[in-house]
Design a protein around this motif. Structure first.
Motif, PDB file in Angstrom:
ATOM      1  N   GLU A  40       8.450  62.584  49.035  1.00 49.78           N
ATOM      2  CA  GLU A  40       8.061  61.231  49.422  1.00 49.78           C
ATOM      3  C   GLU A  40       6.675  61.338  50.037  1.00 49.78           C
ATOM      4  OE1 GLU A  40       9.282  58.919  53.098  1.00 49.78           O
ATOM      5  OE2 GLU A  40      10.459  57.928  51.524  1.00 49.78           O
ATOM      6  N   GLY A  41       5.699  60.733  49.384  1.00 52.51           N
ATOM      7  CA  GLY A  41       4.327  60.789  49.869  1.00 52.51           C
ATOM      8  C   GLY A  41       3.874  59.435  50.369  1.00 52.51           C
ATOM      9  N   SER A  42       3.190  59.403  51.503  1.00 52.77           N
ATOM     10  CA  SER A  42       2.632  58.150  52.014  1.00 52.77           C
ATOM     11  C   SER A  42       1.137  58.347  52.220  1.00 52.77           C
ATOM     12  CB  SER A  42       3.303  57.731  53.318  1.00 52.77           C
ATOM     13  OG  SER A  42       3.034  58.643  54.335  1.00 52.77           O
ATOM     14  N   LEU A  43       0.382  57.327  51.822  1.00 52.72           N
ATOM     15  CA  LEU A  43      -1.073  57.415  51.811  1.00 52.72           C
ATOM     16  C   LEU A  43      -1.656  56.136  52.397  1.00 52.72           C
ATOM     17  CD1 LEU A  43      -3.425  59.181  50.581  1.00 52.72           C
ATOM     18  CD2 LEU A  43      -3.252  57.730  48.588  1.00 52.72           C
ATOM     19  N   ASP A  44      -2.564  56.271  53.350  1.00 54.73           N
ATOM     20  CA  ASP A  44      -3.313  55.142  53.894  1.00 54.73           C
ATOM     21  C   ASP A  44      -4.731  55.231  53.351  1.00 54.73           C
ATOM     22  OD1 ASP A  44      -1.159  54.276  55.491  1.00 54.73           O
ATOM     23  OD2 ASP A  44      -1.693  55.735  57.041  1.00 54.73           O
TER      24      ASP A  44
ATOM     25  N   ARG B 286      -9.912  46.836  52.685  1.00 54.34           N
ATOM     26  CA  ARG B 286      -8.731  46.575  53.498  1.00 54.34           C
ATOM     27  C   ARG B 286      -7.913  47.855  53.582  1.00 54.34           C
ATOM     28  NH1 ARG B 286      -6.861  40.819  51.928  1.00 54.34           N
ATOM     29  NH2 ARG B 286      -8.538  39.636  52.917  1.00 54.34           N
ATOM     30  N   ASP B 287      -7.417  48.133  54.782  1.00 52.49           N
ATOM     31  CA  ASP B 287      -6.527  49.281  54.946  1.00 52.49           C
ATOM     32  C   ASP B 287      -5.215  48.981  54.238  1.00 52.49           C
ATOM     33  OD1 ASP B 287      -8.324  50.734  56.481  1.00 52.49           O
ATOM     34  OD2 ASP B 287      -7.629  49.820  58.341  1.00 52.49           O
ATOM     35  N   THR B 288      -4.774  49.908  53.404  1.00 52.64           N
ATOM     36  CA  THR B 288      -3.563  49.724  52.621  1.00 52.64           C
ATOM     37  C   THR B 288      -2.669  50.938  52.792  1.00 52.64           C
ATOM     38  OG1 THR B 288      -4.847  48.469  51.003  1.00 52.64           O
ATOM     39  CG2 THR B 288      -2.685  49.235  50.307  1.00 52.64           C
ATOM     40  N   HIS B 289      -1.383  50.696  52.985  1.00 52.76           N
ATOM     41  CA  HIS B 289      -0.389  51.759  53.116  1.00 52.76           C
ATOM     42  C   HIS B 289       0.412  51.800  51.826  1.00 52.76           C
ATOM     43  CE1 HIS B 289       2.279  54.492  55.217  1.00 52.76           C
ATOM     44  NE2 HIS B 289       3.298  53.779  54.786  1.00 52.76           N
ATOM     45  N   PHE B 290       0.546  52.973  51.219  1.00 52.65           N
ATOM     46  CA  PHE B 290       1.267  53.125  49.958  1.00 52.65           C
ATOM     47  C   PHE B 290       2.255  54.270  50.100  1.00 52.65           C
ATOM     48  CE2 PHE B 290       1.813  54.873  45.682  1.00 52.65           C
ATOM     49  CZ  PHE B 290       2.131  53.731  44.971  1.00 52.65           C
ATOM     50  N   VAL B 291       3.506  54.046  49.691  1.00 55.53           N
ATOM     51  CA  VAL B 291       4.551  55.065  49.755  1.00 55.53           C
ATOM     52  C   VAL B 291       5.195  55.170  48.377  1.00 55.53           C
ATOM     53  CG1 VAL B 291       6.726  55.756  50.829  1.00 55.53           C
ATOM     54  CG2 VAL B 291       5.022  54.543  52.171  1.00 55.53           C
ATOM     55  N   ALA B 292       5.438  56.419  47.925  1.00 58.95           N
ATOM     56  CA  ALA B 292       6.059  56.632  46.625  1.00 58.95           C
ATOM     57  C   ALA B 292       6.899  57.905  46.643  1.00 58.95           C
ATOM     58  CB  ALA B 292       4.999  56.738  45.537  1.00 58.95           C
ATOM     59  N   ASP B 293       7.964  57.892  45.852  1.00 58.76           N
ATOM     60  CA  ASP B 293       8.744  59.105  45.608  1.00 58.76           C
ATOM     61  C   ASP B 293       8.219  59.718  44.324  1.00 58.76           C
ATOM     62  OD1 ASP B 293      10.262  58.641  47.835  1.00 58.76           O
ATOM     63  OD2 ASP B 293      11.939  57.758  46.756  1.00 58.76           O
ATOM     64  N   VAL B 294       7.866  61.003  44.387  1.00 59.82           N
ATOM     65  CA  VAL B 294       7.183  61.671  43.283  1.00 59.82           C
ATOM     66  C   VAL B 294       7.893  62.983  42.964  1.00 59.82           C
ATOM     67  CG1 VAL B 294       4.993  62.694  42.559  1.00 59.82           C
ATOM     68  CG2 VAL B 294       4.994  60.708  44.045  1.00 59.82           C
ATOM     69  N   LYS B 295       8.019  63.281  41.680  1.00 59.99           N
ATOM     70  CA  LYS B 295       8.531  64.574  41.253  1.00 59.99           C
ATOM     71  C   LYS B 295       7.336  65.512  41.133  1.00 59.99           C
ATOM     72  CE  LYS B 295      11.756  64.671  38.042  1.00 59.99           C
ATOM     73  NZ  LYS B 295      12.419  64.741  36.709  1.00 59.99           N
TER      74      LYS B 295
ATOM     75  N   GLY C  84      -6.112  65.487  55.358  1.00 57.34           N
ATOM     76  CA  GLY C  84      -6.377  64.617  56.499  1.00 57.34           C
ATOM     77  C   GLY C  84      -5.121  64.002  57.087  1.00 57.34           C
ATOM     78  N   LYS C  85      -5.323  63.181  58.101  1.00 55.78           N
ATOM     79  CA  LYS C  85      -4.196  62.563  58.795  1.00 55.78           C
ATOM     80  C   LYS C  85      -3.666  61.318  58.081  1.00 55.78           C
ATOM     81  CE  LYS C  85      -7.142  59.767  61.721  1.00 55.78           C
ATOM     82  NZ  LYS C  85      -7.534  59.408  63.062  1.00 55.78           N
ATOM     83  N   ASN C  86      -4.307  60.883  57.010  1.00 59.74           N
ATOM     84  CA  ASN C  86      -3.873  59.684  56.295  1.00 59.74           C
ATOM     85  C   ASN C  86      -2.966  59.972  55.109  1.00 59.74           C
ATOM     86  OD1 ASN C  86      -5.215  57.859  57.977  1.00 59.74           O
ATOM     87  ND2 ASN C  86      -7.129  58.240  56.911  1.00 59.74           N
ATOM     88  N   PHE C  87      -2.577  61.217  54.913  1.00 63.62           N
ATOM     89  CA  PHE C  87      -1.619  61.567  53.866  1.00 63.62           C
ATOM     90  C   PHE C  87      -0.501  62.388  54.487  1.00 63.62           C
ATOM     91  CE2 PHE C  87      -0.128  64.718  50.689  1.00 63.62           C
ATOM     92  CZ  PHE C  87       0.553  63.839  49.882  1.00 63.62           C
ATOM     93  N   HIS C  88       0.722  61.958  54.246  1.00 66.85           N
ATOM     94  CA  HIS C  88       1.899  62.668  54.739  1.00 66.85           C
ATOM     95  C   HIS C  88       2.893  62.795  53.598  1.00 66.85           C
ATOM     96  CE1 HIS C  88       0.445  62.150  58.820  1.00 66.85           C
ATOM     97  NE2 HIS C  88       0.217  60.876  58.529  1.00 66.85           N
ATOM     98  N   PHE C  89       3.612  63.895  53.579  1.00 67.93           N
ATOM     99  CA  PHE C  89       4.632  64.063  52.554  1.00 67.93           C
ATOM    100  C   PHE C  89       5.853  64.729  53.154  1.00 67.93           C
ATOM    101  CE2 PHE C  89       2.231  67.958  52.438  1.00 67.93           C
ATOM    102  CZ  PHE C  89       3.172  68.954  52.231  1.00 67.93           C
ATOM    103  N   THR C  90       6.998  64.453  52.525  1.00 67.48           N
ATOM    104  CA  THR C  90       8.261  65.030  52.938  1.00 67.48           C
ATOM    105  C   THR C  90       8.979  65.523  51.702  1.00 67.48           C
ATOM    106  OG1 THR C  90       8.407  63.393  54.698  1.00 67.48           O
ATOM    107  CG2 THR C  90      10.413  64.582  54.164  1.00 67.48           C
ATOM    108  N   TYR C  91       9.502  66.731  51.771  1.00 70.41           N
ATOM    109  CA  TYR C  91      10.269  67.274  50.667  1.00 70.41           C
ATOM    110  C   TYR C  91      11.674  66.671  50.717  1.00 70.41           C
ATOM    111  CZ  TYR C  91      12.597  70.655  47.642  1.00 70.41           C
ATOM    112  OH  TYR C  91      13.321  71.231  46.641  1.00 70.41           O
TER     113      TYR C  91
END
Length: 110
Positions: free
Chosen positions: A39-43, A59-68, A98-105
């Motif tokens: 699960e990756g989230s990107l600002d 504009r600041d945009t928050h995007f979250v997606a589940d990725v294989k 950077g601090k604007n990308f986070h991911f979780t396995y």
């Protein structure tokens, strides 16, 4: 001086830290090969048109997606590749480190 060199040699060998340890750098976690769902989230800064003025603004945009993917870096690459196809090409994407990308396995795929 010799005593200092001897002690330094004793402490030079360190073990790899656990990947859940917060002291592990983002670069190490990004390149770690672990195939499955992420699960990756990107600002990011998205360019949008203002209808009243006909001008564009960021504009600041928050995007979250589940990725294989096979790693955090591949997760980032897939998200950014997808976003580049649907947003204005002037939009600005942050670095994966950077601090604007986070991911979780999330786990293995089937």
């Amino acid at each position: 001086m010799q005593d200092f060199k001897d002690k330094k040699a004793l402490h030079a060998v360190e073990q790899m830290p656990d990947r859940r340890d917060p002291s592990v750098s983002a670069a190490m976690r990004l390149s770690e090969e672990l195939p499955g769902w992420y699960e990756g989230s990107l600002d990011f800064k998205r360019v949008v048109l203002i209808p009243e003025t006909g001008k564009h603004e960021y504009r600041d945009t928050h995007f979250v997606a589940d990725v294989k993917a096979c790693s955090g870096q591949e997760c980032y690459d897939r998200i950014v590749d997808y976003l580049r196809t649907i947003v204005d090409n002037r939009s600005q994407f942050p670095s994966a480190k950077g601090k604007n990308f986070h991911f979780t396995y999330l786990g293995m795929w089937k």
